[in-house]
Design an enzyme around this catalytic site. Structure first.
Site, short mmCIF file in Angstrom:
data_model
loop_
_atom_site.label_atom_id
_atom_site.label_comp_id
_atom_site.label_asym_id
_atom_site.label_seq_id
_atom_site.Cartn_x
_atom_site.Cartn_y
_atom_site.Cartn_z
N CYS A 1 6.96 20.26 -16.59
CA CYS A 1 5.84 21.13 -16.18
C CYS A 1 5.11 20.51 -15.00
O CYS A 1 4.45 21.19 -14.23
CB CYS A 1 4.91 21.43 -17.33
N GLU B 1 -1.08 23.86 -23.64
CA GLU B 1 -0.68 23.30 -22.35
C GLU B 1 0.52 24.07 -21.83
O GLU B 1 1.52 24.18 -22.54
CB GLU B 1 -0.35 21.81 -22.51
N GLU C 1 6.62 30.17 -11.73
CA GLU C 1 7.24 28.92 -12.19
C GLU C 1 8.73 29.16 -12.41
O GLU C 1 9.12 30.09 -13.10
CB GLU C 1 6.58 28.47 -13.50
N LYS D 1 7.09 22.43 -35.55
CA LYS D 1 8.22 23.28 -35.14
C LYS D 1 8.72 22.82 -33.78
O LYS D 1 8.08 23.02 -32.75
CB LYS D 1 7.79 24.75 -35.06
#
Ligand SMILES: Cc1cc2nc3c(=O)[nH]c(=O)nc-3n(C[C@H](O)[C@H](O)[C@H](O)COP(=O)(O)OP(=O)(O)OC[C@H]3O[C@@H](n4cnc5c(N)ncnc54)[C@H](O)[C@@H]3O)c2cc1C
Length: 1008
Positions: A790, A756, A886, A675
Site C-alpha cells: 500500500c 487502513e 490504485e 481472518k
C-alpha cells in the site's frame, strides 16, 4: 619496550624527520580549500553543511541555483565563515553569474585536489610527474553508482580504453626500483566490482559471479596481453564476500591460473578480515601462483555503522580506531609471513602502520623491493616523498573522472581528512607529537578499557554493548537477517526445502481452543507456479463464524481481567517463537505470496517487532495514571478493552499485518477473531499455531479462514463484534466503515473501526536531487514486491529541468531488473498474487496504453505464474485513471511538472494520503515538502516503503485510512476505552499529603 616497538619508533621518527624537512600542511593546495577544511574541523555543523553543499554543487546548473543553495546551507552558520558568506551572497546578488562561477571553480579545485585527471589523457600529465618522482600508479575510474546494465557495460568499456591508453603511453617506462619488477607491472588498474553489474545481491553471490565473470574476462585478458596488473578494490561489506569469491573463482580459471598480476583488497576494520585473509592465502597456495593483497583499514566506516544500526545488524567493523590499527598490524604480519605466495601492498597514510610494516619486513628478512606502499593521490605528499627517499616502492592511487561522478569519492576523502580519529588530521593539522603518533595501538586499547579484538564469534557480544538504543528510545527493533552471510543463505535454502516438504499439510480452523474441520478445504497456491498447492485450510462458513463470536465473547470475561503484564508476556513469547521459526516463516511467504527473500524476512521481523513493541507500550499505559496533582482528590485515567475484535488482514504482509492487528487487540485485553486474507491462509494458520504455542487461552484468539464476502461481511455486521481492525482495499474498507456505523438490535457498544486502506503514492524528484539515490530508491519503491504494497510508489513526479536525465537512467535501470521466481534469492520482481490481480493490472496497463505513452515494459517474464513485467508510462496527466486509481502492481506513472509548486499540487491531487517521497538537496525545498505534502508518512531522500515499527508509525488519512498509526505509540488506544476514576480523599478537611503517580489496575469487572 619490545625490540620491534623500538624499531617501529626509530623508523617512524625517521619518516617524520623527512616529512618535517619539507613542511606542508594537510592540504597541499592553499586558499579556499585550506580555509574550508580548517573550519570544518573546528565546527561540526559547518562540516555537515559544507560537505552537503559540495555534494550538491555539481548538479546545479545555474549560478542563481548555486547561490540559493549557498544561502540555504549556510544561513544559520555563526563562525568565521559567516562574513565570507554574507559578502559572497551580497556580491552574488549584484553579479550572480560571476559568483556562481567562482564558487564552482573553487569547489572544483577541491575536487581536483583528489582527482588525478578528468580523463585518460589528462591523467597522463599527473602520472608523468609522479614518474619523475619515482612514484608508480594505480588508476581508478570514478563513476556514478551503476544502476543499469547499460551503465555497467559503459564502465567495462571505459576500463578497456583506459588500459589501452595507459599501456600505450607508458610503453618505455620501467620499474623505479629495478628489482623484483616482475611482481609490480607499471600499468596497474583498480577496478570497482559493483560498477560492472547493477543487480548485485548479497544473498546471491553465484548469480553475481555468473554476470561479472564474462565482463571481467576481456579486461583481464587484455591486461595480461599488455603486461598490466588488475586490482579488485573493496567496497561496502554487502559486496565483500561476492568480491572475494569472484576473485578466487576467476583467477582459478585455466586461462588466468598462472597469471600473477592480480590483486585484491582486505579491509582491516572488518572483524572477519583475518579469516578472509587466511582463506585467500590458502587459496593462493592451492593455486600456486603469486598474487597481491592491498591491505587498507577501510573507507566505509561511517556507512557500515549507520547501516548496521538501521537494520539492527551485527556491525562488521570495529568500533574503536585503535582496534582497526591493531588488526592492520596483525594482518601485516600475516601477509609478510606468507610473502612466498602473496605480495603485500600497504595502503595507509599512517606512519605508525607504515613503520610497523617496514620494521617487521626487516625482522623477517624481506627485501624492501618485494612489497610496496600505496597512498592516495592528493594526500600525504610528504610521506610519499619520504618513503621514496628511504628506498621503498611507492604507488599512488589515482582516481580519474569528471567532477559529478567524483563527488562521492571527494566527500569520502574530505571526511577522512577531517575525521577526529584520522592520522592525517592528528599529524598535519593538530601537530601531534611523533611519540604520540607512533604509540602501540594495543596500549591505546588498554587505555580506553576496550577489549582487544573480537572474533566473528564475538560479534553479538560486541554489538550488544556498542549498539544499544540511545536513552529515550524505549524500543530496540529486532534485527533483519543479513543475507550477506553464507550461513543465512544456507538456512534460507534449507527452510525452502523443508517448507516444500510440508505442502500436503491441512490446517483446521481454531475456535474456542478446538480444532475445527469443515466439509470444505481451501487450497492455497504458489503465484509463481499456480499448479503448486502450498497447503490447505478448512473453510469456515456462517455457522463457524457464529461459533467463533460466541467463543470470543465467552473468553472475554476472563481475558479482560488478566493483568496487562501477563498479556504482554504472551506477545513476547509469540515473538520468540517467530524468531525461532523465522526462516521457515519467510520461506512460506516466498511460496504462498511470492515475496523475495529479503522482503519475506522483513515481514517476519515486522511481526516480531509488533509483538515486542506493543508489549512495551502496554507496560507504559497499563497502569492507571494520575491526571493532575490536586490536594484532596485523586483522579486516575486508565483503559478497558473494548470487547470482541474482528481482525481482517491482507495478503501482502501476510504475517506482519495480521500479527500487528491481532497482537494489539490481544495485549489490550480484547478477544479476537482472526481472518487472514484468502490468498495467505497458510500464513494465517501458522500465526495461529504460534499464538497457541505461546499459550493463548482457548477462545481468546480464534482462527477463521473463509471467504471475506461471506464470513467477513457477516461478522462485520454482527451485534457482538465491538471492534473491527481492517487493512485492505479502499472498496472493502469503506463498506466496513459504513456498515459499522449502523447500530443493530442488542448491540452493546458503538463499533470502532481501525481502517487502513490503499494509496496512490507520489515521489517527487527535485531538480537538484542525487539521481544515484533517487532512481535506485524509486525503482525499489515502485517495483519492490511487484508494487504490491500500500506504500508503493505509483506516481513519479519529475521536474522538467531534470526530466531527460532521470528518464534515461530510470528506464535503463528498470530494464536491468531481475524478474522471476523469488525462490531464487536475487530476484527483484516476482509474481503478482493471483489471477484476479493479474487481470486487473493488465486492464490498467491497457488503460494506460490508451491514456498515456508506454515508455517501458520488460520482456521475457516466465511463462508460468502471474508475472507482470515492470511497466512505466510517461506523458501521464494528473486526471488520467492511471494517475488516480490504485493499481497495486508493478506499474509506474511518470508525470512531468514545471516546478515544485506544480509538483506538490500534483502529489496532493488524489483521494489518497498514505506515503510520499521527496528527493532534493535544497534545504528550503525539503522544508516545504515536509510541511506541505499530504501523506501519513512523508519520506525525504529515501524510499517510500519499508516502515519500521516504532520508528515510522505507519498509516494515512483521506481515503487511505482513519488516521491510525500501526507501530506507533498511540496505536493501542484504538483498541481501548478510556476511563477516569475520581475519588474525594478528604475527610473533615484532612487529606493525604502524597498521591501516587500510578496505581493498581482497575480491571474490567466480573459480570454476574
Ligand atoms: C592506495 C589506497 C587504496 C585504498 N583502497 C581502498 C579500498 O579498495 N577499499 C577501502 O575500503 N578503502 C580503501 N582505501 C582507504 C583506506 O581504507 C583508508 O580509509 C584510508 O587510507 C585511511 O586509513 P589510514 O591508515 O591511511 O589512516 P588512519 O587515520 O590510520 O585510519 C583511518 C581509518 O581508521 C578506521 N577507523 C576510523 N574510525 C574508526 C573507529 N571508530 N573504529 C574502527 N576503525 C575506525 C577507518 O578505516 C578509517 O578510514 C585505500 C587507501 C589507500 C591509501
Amino acid at each position: 619496550m619490545s625490540s620491534l616497538q623500538g624499531e617501529i619508533e626509530q623508523r617512524g621518527t625517521r619518516i617524520f624527520e623527512l616529512v618535517d624537512r619539507h613542511p606542508e600542511s594537510l592540504f597541499s593546495k592553499a586558499g579556499f580549500y585550506q580555509r574550508m577544511m580548517a573550519l570544518s574541523m573546528r565546527d561540526e555543523h559547518f562540516k555537515v553543511q559544507m560537505f552537503r553543499f559540495v555534494d550538491v554543487l555539481p548538479s546545479l546548473r545555474r549560478s542563481s541555483d548555486i547561490l540559493e543553495h549557498l544561502e540555504e546551507y549556510f544561513a544559520g552558520i555563526r563562525n568565521g565563515f559567516a562574513p565570507i558568506i554574507d559578502t559572497g551572497v551580497r556580491l552574488a546578488r549584484i553579479v550572480p553569474w560571476v559568483s556562481g562561477r567562482v564558487l564552482r571553480w573553487n569547489v572544483s579545485g577541491m575536487a581536483r585536489q583528489f582527482i588525478a585527471g578528468k580523463n585518460p589523457d589528462d591523467v597522463m600529465k599527473t602520472l608523468r610527474k609522479r614518474r619523475a618522482q619515482n612514484i608508480g600508479f594505480t588508476v581508478d575510474l570514478l563513476g556514478e553508482a551503476v544502476l543499469s546494465e547499460k551503465e555497467a557495460d559503459e564502465y567495462a568499456a571505459r576500463c578497456l580504453d583506459l588500459l589501452e591508453g595507459l599501456a600505450r603511453e607508458t610503453r618505455d617506462w620501467t620499474d623505479p626500483l629495478a628489482k623484483n619488477s616482475e611482481l609490480f607491472p607499471v600499468v596497474n588498474l583498480s577496478v570497482k566490482i559493483s560498477a560492472l553489474y547493477s543487480q548485485m545481491n548479497p544473498a546471491d553471490p553465484d548469480e553475481a559471479i555468473a554476470h561479472l565473470a564474462p565482463k571481467l574476462r576481456p579486461i583481464m585478458r587484455r591486461a595480461r596481453e599488455l603486461g598490466a596488473f588488475i586490482n579488485f578494490d573493496m567496497e561496502s561489506y554487502a559486496h565483500k564476500n561476492t568480491t572475494l569469491e569472484l576473485f578466487k573463482t576467476i583467477f582459478t580459471e585455466e586461462e588466468f591460473k598462472d597469471w600473477p598480476h592480480a590483486g585484491i583488497v582486505i579491509q582491516a576494520y572488518l572483524r572477519d578480515a583475518e579469516a578472509d585473509l587466511r582463506d585467500l592465502i590458502d587459496w593462493g597456495r592451492a593455486r600456486g601462483t603469486h598474487f597481491t593483497v592491498r591491505l587498507v583499514k577501510g573507507a566505509y566506516w561511517d556507512y557500515e555503522t549507520i547501516k548496521s544500526r538501521q537494520n539492527s545488524w551485527d556491525c562488521p567493523v570495529y568500533f574503536q580506531k585503535p582496534e582497526s590499527d591493531v588488526n592492520f598490524e596483525e594482518l601485516t604480519r600475516l601477509l609478510l609471513e606468507n610473502e612466498s605466495i602473496v605480495t603485500a601492498a600497504f595502503g595507509s597514510h599512517n606512519v605508525r602502520s607504515i613503520a610497523y610494516a617496514q620494521a617487521l619486513a626487516d625482522e623477517l628478512g624481506i627485501d624492501r623491493s618485494r612489497f610496496e606502499f600505496q597512498l592516495l593521490y592528493g594526500m600525504a605528499g610528504p610521506i610519499k616523498r619520504a618513503l621514496v627517499e628511504l628506498g621503498y616502492r611507492v604507488r599512488e592511487y589515482c582516481p580519474v573522472g569528471e567532477l559529478l561522478p567524483g563527488m562521492s569519492y571527494l566527500v569520502r576523502r574530505l571526511l577522512e581528512n577531517t575525521s577526529n580519529e584520522g592520522f592525517l588530521r592528528a599529524k598535519f593539522s593538530e601537530n601531534a607529537s611523533a611519540e604520540e603518533l607512533l604509540r602501540d595501538p594495543h596500549e591505546l586499547i588498554r587505555r580506553n578499557g576496550a577489549k582487544p579484538e573480537a572474533t566473528t564469534g564475538d560479534r553479538q557480544h560486541q554489538n550488544a554493548a556498542s549498539l544499544e538504543a540511545p536513552s529515550g528510545d524505549i524500543y530496540k527493533n529486532s534485527s533483519l537477517v543479513n543475507f550477506v552471510y553464507k550461513d543465512s543463505q544456507e538456512k534460507m535454502r534449507s527452510a525452502l526445502r523443508e517448507v516444500r516438504d510440508c505442502f500436503s499439510e491441512k490446517h483446521p480452523l481454531v475456535i474456542g481452543g478446538e480444532k475445527v474441520w469443515t466439509d470444505k478445504l481451501t487450497p492455497s497456491v504458489n503465484p509463481s507456479a499456480p499448479k503448486m498447492v502450498v497447503g490447505s485450510v478448512a473453510e469456515a462458513g456462517i455457522p463457524e463464524a457464529e461459533r467463533a463470536v460466541k467463543a470470543a465473547r465467552a473468553a472475554f470475561e476472563k481475558w479482560s481481567r488478566t493483568p496487562f503484564e501477563e498479556r504482554a508476556q504472551l506477545l513476547e513469547r509469540a515473538a520468540a517463537i517467530m524468531e525461532r521459526r523465522r526462516y521457515e516463516l519467510s520461506a512460506l511467504e516466498v511460496f504462498e505470496v511470492g515475496k523475495p527473500w529479503a522482503e519475506a524476512d522483513g515481514d517476519i521481523r515486522e511481526a516480531m517487532d509488533f509483538c515486542r513493541f506493543y508489549a512495551a507500550q502496554t507496560r507504559l499505559i497499563g497502569q492507571p495514571r494520575l491526571t493532575q496533582h490536586v490536594p484532596g482528590e485523586e483522579s486516575y485515567q486508565h483503559y478497558w478493552p473494548r470487547g470482541v475484535a474482528l481482525v481482517i488482514a491482507p495478503w501482502n504482509f501476510p504475517i506482519a499485518i495480521l500479527c500487528g492487528m491481532v497482537s494489539a487487540a490481544l495485549v489490550t485485553g480484547n478477544t479476537v477473531i482472526m481472518k487472514p486474507s484468502e490468498q495467505s491462509i497458510i500464513c494465517g494458520a501458522m500465526l495461529m499455531q504460534i499464538f497457541e504455542e505461546a499459550g493463548v487461552p482457548p477462545g481468546v484468539l480464534n482462527f477463521l479462514s473463509g471467504r471475506g464476502s461471506v464470513i467477513g461481511a457477516h461478522l462485520v455486521d454482527h451485534k457482538d463484534v465491538d471492534l473491527i481492525a481492517f487493512t485492505g482495499s479502499r472498496e472493502v474498507g469503506l463498506r466496513i466503515w459504513e456498515s459499522a456505523g449502523i447500530t443493530r438490535p442488542g448491540q452493546r457498544e458503538l463499533k470502532h473501526v481501525v481502517c487502513e486502506m490503499g494509496g496512490k503514492n507520489p515521489v517527487i524528484i527535485d531538480s537538484d536531487a542525487d539521481l544515484d539515490e533517487a532512481i535506485a530508491d524509486s525503482i525499489y519503491s515502485a517495483f519492490g514486491y511487484q508494487g504490491q504494497k500500500c506504500s508503493a510508489l505509483s506516481r513519479l513526479i519529475v521536474l522538467e529541468e531534470n526530466y531527460e536525465r532521470v528518464m534515461e537512467r530510470l528506464l535503463s535501470a528498470t530494464a536491468s531488473l531481475r524478474i522471476g521466481n523469488p525462490e531464487e534469492p536475487g530476484m527483484m520482481v516476482g509474481p503478482v498474487i493471483d489471477e484476479a490481480a493479474y487481470k486487473r493490472i493488465q486492464e490498467y496497463i491497457d488503460i494506460g496504453k490508451g491514456e498515456a505513452t508506454l515508455a517501458y515494459q520488460a520482456k521475457g517474464v516466465p511463462p508460468e505464474g502471474y508475472f507482470i513485467p515492470p511497466t512505466i508510462f510517461t506523458d501521464v496527466k494528473p486526471d488520467m485513471r492511471i494517475a488516480r486509481e490504485e493499481i497495486f502492481g508493478p506499474v509506474l506513472s511518470v508525470l512531468k511538472v514545471r516546478d515544485l509548486d506544480e509538483a506538490i499540487d500534483v502529489a496532493n491531487g488524489t483521494d489518497y494520503a498514505l506515503t510520499a517521497g521527496f528527493f532534493s538537496r535544497s534545504p528550503a525545498n525539503i522544508d516545504r515538502a515536509k510541511a506541505q505534502i499530504e501523506a501519513g508518512n512523508v519520506y525525504i531522500n529515501r524510499s517510500c516503503t519499508g516502515a519500521v515499527v516504532g520508528r515510522h508509525p505507519f498509516g494515512g488519512f483521506k481515503m487511505s485510512g482513519g488516521g491510525t498509526k500501526a507501530g506507533g505509540a498511540d496505536y493501542l488506544l484504538q483498541f481501548l476505552l478510556p476511563r477516569v476514576v475520581t475519588e474525594n480523599v478528604t475527610r473533615h478537611g484532612f487529606a493525604p499529603e502524597e498521591t501516587p503517580q500510578c496505581r493498581d489496575e482497575f480491571l474490567w469487572p466480573k459480570r454476574h
